[in-house]
Scaffold this active site. Structure first.
Site, PDB file in Angstrom:
ATOM      1  N   CYS A 101       0.835  -1.209   0.000  1.00  0.00           N
ATOM      2  CA  CYS A 101       0.000   0.000   0.000  1.00  0.00           C
ATOM      3  C   CYS A 101       0.872   1.263   0.000  1.00  0.00           C
ATOM      4  O   CYS A 101       1.548   1.548   0.996  1.00  0.00           O
ATOM      5  CB  CYS A 101      -0.904  -0.057   1.227  1.00  0.00           C
ATOM      6  SG  CYS A 101      -1.737   1.476   1.647  1.00  0.00           S
ATOM      7  N   CYS A 148       0.095   3.779   2.718  1.00  0.00           N
ATOM      8  CA  CYS A 148       0.565   3.252   4.008  1.00  0.00           C
ATOM      9  C   CYS A 148       2.044   3.568   4.196  1.00  0.00           C
ATOM     10  O   CYS A 148       2.471   3.958   5.281  1.00  0.00           O
ATOM     11  CB  CYS A 148       0.364   1.741   4.080  1.00  0.00           C
ATOM     12  SG  CYS A 148      -1.354   1.203   3.979  1.00  0.00           S
TER      13      CYS A 148
END
Length: 109
Positions: free
Chosen positions: A33, A36
């Site tokens: 991600c 993230c």
């Protein structure tokens, strides 16, 4: 570099988060991600600046399906503030440090 965030797993979630005497800001994330990864240095900074006030914990969603299911995490990054064993606030998506802190501030007072 020393990490100020705490890695939490399905096996340690109850003791490290639900049983904590101080609030815990739990970040649900994944290695694949991008947003993230952008949150990682922000979370490290928040953790370093708030030692003794609250803990910042990170849960890898791919390695901890039980916790992800229990908290009904639908997207990452998702950050949940847990205080006294209960979810107090949840924010989804990457955000600047100020926005993250503002979103949880009322529940830390």
């Amino acid at each position: 570099m020393t990490s100020h965030t705490v890695k939490v797993t399905d096996a340690t979630f109850d003791s490290r988060v639900l049983g904590s005497t101080e609030p815990v800001l739990v970040n649900f994330w994944a290695t694949w991600c991008g947003p993230c990864r952008r949150m990682t240095p922000i979370l490290e900074e928040v953790a370093a600046e708030n030692v003794g006030r609250f803990t910042v914990a990170r849960v890898n969603i791919d390695e901890n399906p039980d916790t992800v299911r229990a908290y009904r995490i639908m997207g990452v990054p998702t950050t949940v503030l847990v205080r006294e064993g209960r979810e107090r606030v949840r924010v989804t998506g990457a955000m600047p440090k100020t926005a993250l802190l503002n979103s949880v501030a009322a529940h830390l007072a």
